[in-house]
Structures are given as structure tokens and as C-alpha cells.
Design a protein around this motif. Structure first.
Motif, PDB file in Angstrom:
ATOM      1  N   TYR A  55       0.874  -1.167   0.000  1.00 53.60           N
ATOM      2  CA  TYR A  55       0.000   0.000   0.000  1.00 53.60           C
ATOM      3  C   TYR A  55       0.912   1.218   0.000  1.00 53.60           C
ATOM      4  N   GLN A  56       0.738   2.120  -0.976  1.00 53.11           N
ATOM      5  CA  GLN A  56       1.571   3.316  -1.038  1.00 53.11           C
ATOM      6  C   GLN A  56       0.696   4.555  -0.906  1.00 53.11           C
ATOM      7  N   PHE A  57       1.114   5.432  -0.022  1.00 52.85           N
ATOM      8  CA  PHE A  57       0.492   6.734   0.173  1.00 52.85           C
ATOM      9  C   PHE A  57       1.584   7.753  -0.104  1.00 52.85           C
ATOM     10  N   ASP A  58       1.311   8.730  -0.987  1.00 55.30           N
ATOM     11  CA  ASP A  58       2.407   9.616  -1.388  1.00 55.30           C
ATOM     12  C   ASP A  58       1.957  11.044  -1.621  1.00 55.30           C
ATOM     13  N   SER A  59       2.930  11.891  -1.895  1.00 57.94           N
ATOM     14  CA  SER A  59       2.667  13.315  -2.064  1.00 57.94           C
ATOM     15  C   SER A  59       1.960  13.644  -3.369  1.00 57.94           C
ATOM     16  N   ALA A  60       1.736  12.650  -4.246  1.00 54.28           N
ATOM     17  CA  ALA A  60       0.904  12.876  -5.433  1.00 54.28           C
ATOM     18  C   ALA A  60      -0.568  12.940  -5.037  1.00 54.28           C
ATOM     19  N   GLY A  61      -0.902  12.350  -3.881  1.00 60.27           N
ATOM     20  CA  GLY A  61      -2.236  12.478  -3.320  1.00 60.27           C
ATOM     21  C   GLY A  61      -3.278  11.479  -3.774  1.00 60.27           C
ATOM     22  N   PHE A  62      -2.905  10.512  -4.610  1.00 66.46           N
ATOM     23  CA  PHE A  62      -3.877   9.509  -5.043  1.00 66.46           C
ATOM     24  C   PHE A  62      -4.067   8.468  -3.941  1.00 66.46           C
ATOM     25  N   ALA A  63      -5.312   8.227  -3.540  1.00 73.94           N
ATOM     26  CA  ALA A  63      -5.581   7.169  -2.563  1.00 73.94           C
ATOM     27  C   ALA A  63      -5.543   5.838  -3.300  1.00 73.94           C
ATOM     28  N   PRO A  64      -4.810   4.849  -2.777  1.00 74.01           N
ATOM     29  CA  PRO A  64      -4.736   3.561  -3.477  1.00 74.01           C
ATOM     30  C   PRO A  64      -6.070   2.824  -3.418  1.00 74.01           C
ATOM     31  N   PRO A  65      -6.679   2.524  -4.586  1.00 77.87           N
ATOM     32  CA  PRO A  65      -7.939   1.784  -4.571  1.00 77.87           C
ATOM     33  C   PRO A  65      -7.738   0.344  -4.096  1.00 77.87           C
ATOM     34  N   SER A  66      -6.535  -0.163  -4.274  1.00 78.48           N
ATOM     35  CA  SER A  66      -6.174  -1.506  -3.819  1.00 78.48           C
ATOM     36  C   SER A  66      -4.648  -1.558  -3.767  1.00 78.48           C
ATOM     37  N   PRO A  67      -4.107  -2.540  -3.064  1.00 76.90           N
ATOM     38  CA  PRO A  67      -2.647  -2.611  -2.976  1.00 76.90           C
ATOM     39  C   PRO A  67      -2.035  -3.186  -4.248  1.00 76.90           C
ATOM     40  N   ALA A  68      -0.742  -2.933  -4.405  1.00 76.15           N
ATOM     41  CA  ALA A  68       0.032  -3.684  -5.391  1.00 76.15           C
ATOM     42  C   ALA A  68       0.201  -5.076  -4.810  1.00 76.15           C
ATOM     43  N   SER A  69       0.283  -6.071  -5.669  1.00 74.40           N
ATOM     44  CA  SER A  69       0.345  -7.456  -5.216  1.00 74.40           C
ATOM     45  C   SER A  69       1.383  -8.201  -6.034  1.00 74.40           C
ATOM     46  N   GLY A  70       2.128  -9.101  -5.386  1.00 79.76           N
ATOM     47  CA  GLY A  70       3.120  -9.863  -6.135  1.00 79.76           C
ATOM     48  C   GLY A  70       3.833 -10.871  -5.284  1.00 79.76           C
ATOM     49  N   GLU A  71       5.006 -11.280  -5.769  1.00 82.47           N
ATOM     50  CA  GLU A  71       5.758 -12.333  -5.083  1.00 82.47           C
ATOM     51  C   GLU A  71       7.247 -12.158  -5.308  1.00 82.47           C
ATOM     52  N   TRP A  72       7.997 -12.869  -4.472  1.00 80.46           N
ATOM     53  CA  TRP A  72       9.450 -12.941  -4.622  1.00 80.46           C
ATOM     54  C   TRP A  72       9.763 -13.986  -5.680  1.00 80.46           C
ATOM     55  N   ASN A  73      10.714 -13.685  -6.525  1.00 80.12           N
ATOM     56  CA  ASN A  73      11.277 -14.649  -7.470  1.00 80.12           C
ATOM     57  C   ASN A  73      12.783 -14.580  -7.241  1.00 80.12           C
ATOM     58  N   GLY A  74      13.300 -15.498  -6.447  1.00 81.14           N
ATOM     59  CA  GLY A  74      14.702 -15.410  -6.043  1.00 81.14           C
ATOM     60  C   GLY A  74      14.890 -14.186  -5.163  1.00 81.14           C
ATOM     61  N   ASN A  75      15.807 -13.289  -5.555  1.00 82.33           N
ATOM     62  CA  ASN A  75      16.077 -12.088  -4.772  1.00 82.33           C
ATOM     63  C   ASN A  75      15.321 -10.874  -5.286  1.00 82.33           C
ATOM     64  N   GLU A  76      14.286 -11.084  -6.096  1.00 83.63           N
ATOM     65  CA  GLU A  76      13.523  -9.968  -6.661  1.00 83.63           C
ATOM     66  C   GLU A  76      12.056 -10.050  -6.234  1.00 83.63           C
ATOM     67  N   LEU A  77      11.561  -8.952  -5.682  1.00 78.13           N
ATOM     68  CA  LEU A  77      10.149  -8.825  -5.331  1.00 78.13           C
ATOM     69  C   LEU A  77       9.493  -7.967  -6.407  1.00 78.13           C
ATOM     70  N   VAL A  78       8.497  -8.523  -7.102  1.00 80.03           N
ATOM     71  CA  VAL A  78       7.799  -7.811  -8.171  1.00 80.03           C
ATOM     72  C   VAL A  78       6.336  -7.661  -7.772  1.00 80.03           C
ATOM     73  N   LEU A  79       5.845  -6.413  -7.809  1.00 80.64           N
ATOM     74  CA  LEU A  79       4.487  -6.095  -7.396  1.00 80.64           C
ATOM     75  C   LEU A  79       3.772  -5.340  -8.517  1.00 80.64           C
ATOM     76  N   MET A  80       2.517  -5.684  -8.757  1.00 81.53           N
ATOM     77  CA  MET A  80       1.701  -5.033  -9.790  1.00 81.53           C
ATOM     78  C   MET A  80       0.475  -4.400  -9.134  1.00 81.53           C
ATOM     79  N   LYS A  81       0.095  -3.234  -9.653  1.00 76.51           N
ATOM     80  CA  LYS A  81      -1.078  -2.522  -9.151  1.00 76.51           C
ATOM     81  C   LYS A  81      -1.866  -1.990 -10.341  1.00 76.51           C
TER      82      LYS A  81
END
Length: 163
Positions: free
Chosen positions: A85-111
Motif C-alpha cells: 500500500y503506497q500513500f504519497d505526495s501525489a495524493g492519489f488514494a490507493p484503490p487496492s494494494p500492489a500485489s506480487g511475489e518474490w522470485n529469487g532475490n527480486e520482489l515484483v508487485l503489480m497494481k
């Protein structure tokens, strides 16, 4: 679903983001900002005994704060995926979280939002260095545009103005 009173190993995987980090970033031109270099400072700490991790982020360009965010990471046992869940100075309220998984040493999230799709990837080179890249695909498009990329190194905790 049963109440889980202690975090799992999946929750603790997010501890990779704890501590103070400093980074150099490259910002791509977009509808929100101009192209150019930036520096960033991040501070990550676990919350609620390790169930969540909060990351405070501050980006500086030309000697002034250009963007700030509060990221809350967690692991959702119900669908076995990581959430952001990201809240930032752009001011957009997140309608839902980014979601994803670890693949080795990389965490990839899509929103997905009404504006389009965002992909955020965190790739750990080691416990003291990671890379982050954010790309965006506007609503109705299959074209991905780079938004920001950076490399972050663990810093002494005394250097943070965010904690």
C-alpha cells in the motif's frame, strides 16, 4: 481462516527493507515530472511484531524535496502474495494494494488503478544493496513506460532525517 499470532517466514522476508538506505535515481519524463537525476533516502521498520513493514521515502531533486511516500508492505496468507500500500505526495488514494511475489532475490508487485497499471520491482544484489524500478502502462495501453529507477545502499542509521 484461523487467527495467526506470530509472523511467518514469508512476513520476515520483508525485513530485507529494514534500516536506513540512500540511493541515486534516474527519473523519466512523465505527465507528473520532468526527466533527470534524483537522490533518495529511505527508512524501513517492522510493525506489529513483524507482520508489516513501513518504509518512509523521500526523493530530492535540485536540493528540494520533490516526492515523498509511505509504503506499507505485508504478506497476505489468504492468497500467498505480498502486498504494498503506497500513500504519497501525489495524493492519489490507493484503490487496492500492489500485489506480487518474490522470485529469487527480486520482489515484483503489480497494481491497477483507473489511471493504468504500475509494476514495481525490487532486486537485491546483497543485504546492503538493492535496485528498484517502477514502470507504468496508461489505461487502455499495452505500452510500458519507465517512471523511476534507482540503486540503494544501506547507510548508517545516524544519517537519516526520516526516522
Amino acid at each position: 481462516m484461523a487467527f495467526q499470532s506470530t509472523p511467518s517466514a514469508a512476513h520476515f522476508r520483508l525485513n530485507a527493507f529494514t534500516g536506513v538506505w540512500e540511493g541515486e535515481e534516474r527519473i523519466a519524463a512523465s505527465a507528473w515530472t520532468s526527466e533527470g537525476p534524483a537522490s533518495a533516502e529511505l527508512f524501513g521498520e517492522t510493525l506489529f511484531g513483524g507482520f508489516f513493514l513501513e518504509q518512509r521515502y523521500r526523493q530530492t531533486r535540485g536540493g528540494a524535496v520533490a516526492f515523498e511516500a509511505r509504503n506499507v508492505f505485508g504478506f497476505d496468507a489468504s492468497d500467498q502474495s505480498y502486498k504494498l500500500y503506497q500513500f504519497d505526495s501525489a495524493g492519489f488514494a490507493p484503490p487496492s494494494p500492489a500485489s506480487g511475489e518474490w522470485n529469487g532475490n527480486e520482489l515484483v508487485l503489480m497494481k491497477t488503478s483507473p489511471r493504468g497499471r504500475q509494476r514495481t520491482a525490487f532486486a537485491f544484489d546483497n543485504e546492503d544493496c538493492y535496485r528498484m524500478g517502477v514502470s507504468f502502462s496508461p489505461a487502455g495501453s499495452d505500452t510500458w513506460q519507465e517512471v523511476v529507477s534507482g540503486i540503494y545502499r544501506r547507510a548508517p542509521s545516524t544519517s537519516s532525517n526520516l526516522s
